[in-house]
Design an enzyme around this catalytic site. Structure first.
Site, PDB file in Angstrom:
ATOM      1  N   ARG A 108       0.881  -1.187   0.000  1.00 45.84           N
ATOM      2  CA  ARG A 108       0.000   0.000   0.000  1.00 45.84           C
ATOM      3  C   ARG A 108       0.905   1.219   0.000  1.00 45.84           C
ATOM      4  O   ARG A 108       1.724   1.402   0.906  1.00 45.84           O
ATOM      5  CB  ARG A 108      -0.886   0.015   1.247  1.00 45.84           C
ATOM      6  N   HIS A 135      -7.530   0.699  -6.168  1.00 45.73           N
ATOM      7  CA  HIS A 135      -7.715  -0.147  -4.973  1.00 45.73           C
ATOM      8  C   HIS A 135      -8.421  -1.435  -5.414  1.00 45.73           C
ATOM      9  O   HIS A 135      -9.589  -1.669  -5.090  1.00 45.73           O
ATOM     10  CB  HIS A 135      -8.535   0.624  -3.926  1.00 45.73           C
ATOM     11  N   GLN A 138     -10.154  -4.008  -2.839  1.00 48.78           N
ATOM     12  CA  GLN A 138     -11.431  -3.507  -2.306  1.00 48.78           C
ATOM     13  C   GLN A 138     -12.551  -3.760  -3.310  1.00 48.78           C
ATOM     14  O   GLN A 138     -13.628  -4.242  -2.939  1.00 48.78           O
ATOM     15  CB  GLN A 138     -11.313  -1.998  -2.018  1.00 48.78           C
ATOM     16  N   ASP A 230     -17.179   7.331  -0.954  1.00 44.31           N
ATOM     17  CA  ASP A 230     -15.864   7.232  -0.318  1.00 44.31           C
ATOM     18  C   ASP A 230     -15.523   8.614   0.237  1.00 44.31           C
ATOM     19  O   ASP A 230     -16.177   9.611  -0.119  1.00 44.31           O
ATOM     20  CB  ASP A 230     -14.822   6.771  -1.367  1.00 44.31           C
ATOM     21  N   CYS A 270     -16.271   1.903   1.052  1.00 41.44           N
ATOM     22  CA  CYS A 270     -15.104   1.052   1.316  1.00 41.44           C
ATOM     23  C   CYS A 270     -14.646   1.167   2.765  1.00 41.44           C
ATOM     24  O   CYS A 270     -13.973   0.277   3.264  1.00 41.44           O
ATOM     25  CB  CYS A 270     -13.968   1.409   0.361  1.00 41.44           C
ATOM     26  N   ARG A 298     -13.650  -8.519   2.493  1.00 40.23           N
ATOM     27  CA  ARG A 298     -12.238  -8.318   2.139  1.00 40.23           C
ATOM     28  C   ARG A 298     -11.460  -9.578   2.495  1.00 40.23           C
ATOM     29  O   ARG A 298     -10.587 -10.030   1.750  1.00 40.23           O
ATOM     30  CB  ARG A 298     -11.641  -7.121   2.922  1.00 40.23           C
TER      31      ARG A 298
HETATM   32  N1  NVA Z   1      -9.896   6.912  -1.266  1.00 43.96           N
HETATM   33  C1  NVA Z   1      -9.485   6.441   0.040  1.00 43.96           C
HETATM   34  C2  NVA Z   1      -9.735   4.976   0.160  1.00 43.96           C
HETATM   35  C3  NVA Z   1      -9.389   4.401   1.519  1.00 43.96           C
HETATM   36  C4  NVA Z   1      -9.628   2.917   1.592  1.00 43.96           C
HETATM   37  C5  NVA Z   1      -8.036   6.766   0.264  1.00 43.96           C
HETATM   38  O1  NVA Z   1      -7.221   6.553  -0.661  1.00 43.96           O
HETATM   39  O2  NVA Z   1      -7.688   7.249   1.331  1.00 43.96           O
HETATM   40  N1   CP Z   2     -11.089   0.026   2.784  1.00 41.31           N
HETATM   41  C1   CP Z   2      -9.825  -0.060   3.177  1.00 41.31           C
HETATM   42  O1   CP Z   2      -8.903  -0.347   2.383  1.00 41.31           O
HETATM   43  O2   CP Z   2      -9.626   0.185   4.493  1.00 41.31           O
HETATM   44  P1   CP Z   2      -8.241   0.415   5.226  1.00 41.31           P
HETATM   45  O3   CP Z   2      -7.695   1.736   4.760  1.00 41.31           O
HETATM   46  O4   CP Z   2      -8.583   0.422   6.678  1.00 41.31           O
HETATM   47  O5   CP Z   2      -7.310  -0.702   4.856  1.00 41.31           O
END
Ligand code: NVA
Ligand code: CP
Length: 310
Positions: A108, A135, A138, A230, A270, A298
């Protein structure tokens, strides 16, 4: 017939074939059933997943860690601040070294290019656990959840209301692959990446999905089977938060908006959610909201991915 996915990187749903997506969803269904009946399934005994995190995570970290444990393997949490990456070791060398110890890598991070580089120099499968661009894990879990609730994917209409971000991108790729129509409803200055739109529309041409970008929430959610949202400011955009809250206010998913969709529309997010911003408390806790089943899935979908690629 089963598709061979051993050794495959999971970087973007766009890179997967329709059959591979189907195989992940079908495998996840079997693995979820095994969990429910308490039947053990441990094909990854002696296997190790490295999980590189440059951003925070609750769901991704814990579901991957538990997934490896349940499959009989082991997961290592690797924070980039603790790795020599932080002190200038290249991604390529990190990939080469980690490939000598591990059986798969999950990452990540911010720049999607870093994930592509990691995959290019790794001898083991690399899984994208979120970048600024995408993502995929997800959205694979989201597709699984929608199919679990609705019985189908093809022909449904998912309306995403919010920022044209990593979630919007992966939802477009996911819908395009399985024939689910995806409408992205966002403020004019916050539309998805044009190249992602182009590729998603290209994929949609063979599945029959309609991918569209619109700006009016009230008309967008007309006939929606699923309303998805989101956060307005993603990880890395914290300093834009105040400005975005003003711009995105008309895009809040609230009861008035839900009224305009189908009576049995499902609400997805998400997570993490900012209650009172992109979604009201009332809607997030409504009976039509399936966000916690979505979060649970997930685990099952990532177990399928790990069992298939390792
Ligand atoms: N769009 C959000 C998704 C988190 C799972 C982010 O990138 O922070
Ligand atoms: N939805 C998701 O990826 O959550 P986290 O940021 O908690 O991993």
């Amino acid at each position: 017939m089963a598709v061979q996915m051993k050794g495959k990187d999971i970087l973007s749903i766009h890179d997967l074939t329709r059959e591979e997506v189907r195989q992940i969803l079908d495998t996840a269904k079997i693995l979820k059933m095994k969990n429910q009946t308490g039947e053990q399934f441990q094909p990854l005994k002696g296997k190790t997943l490295g999980m590189i995190f440059q951003k925070s995570s609750t769901r991704t970290r814990i579901s991957f860690e538990v997934a490896m444990w349940q499959l009989g393997g082991y997961a290592l949490y690797l924070n980039t601040t603790d790795l020599q990456l932080k002190r200038g070791e290249t991604i390529a060398d990190t990939a080469r070294v980690l490939s000598r110890y591990l059986d798969a890598l999950m990452i990540r991070t911010y720049a999607h290019q870093d994930v592509l580089d990691l995959a290019a120099y790794s001898a083991i499968p690399v899984i994208n656990g979120l970048t600024d661009l995408l993502h995929p894990c997800q959205v694979l879990a989201d597709l699984f959840t929608i199919e679990e609730k609705k019985g189908v994917l093809t022909g449904l209409k998912l309306v995403y209301v919010g920022d044209g971000n990593n979630m919007a991108h992966s939802l477009m790729y996911g819908g395009a692959k399985v024939g689910m129509n995806v409408t992205i409803c966002c403020p004019p200055g916050y539309t998805p990446d044009p190249e992602v739109i182009r590729q998603a529309k290209e994929d949609a041409a063979s599945s029959g999905a309609v991918i569209e970008i619109v700006h009016e929430p009230a008309s967008a959610v007309n006939n929606a089977d699923i309303i998805y949202t989101d956060v307005w400011a993603s990880m890395g955009q914290e300093e834009e938060h105040a400005e975005r809250v003003k711009i995105f206010a008309p895009y809040q998913v609230n009861s008035a908006l839900l009224e305009k969709a189908k009576a049995d529309t499902l609400v997805m997010h998400c997570l993490p959610a900012h209650r009172g911003e992109e979604i009201t408390e009332e809607v997030l806790d409504d009976r039509r909201s399936i966000v916690f089943d979505e979060a649970e899935n997930r685990l099952h979908v990532q177990k399928a991915i790990l069992a298939l690629v390792i």
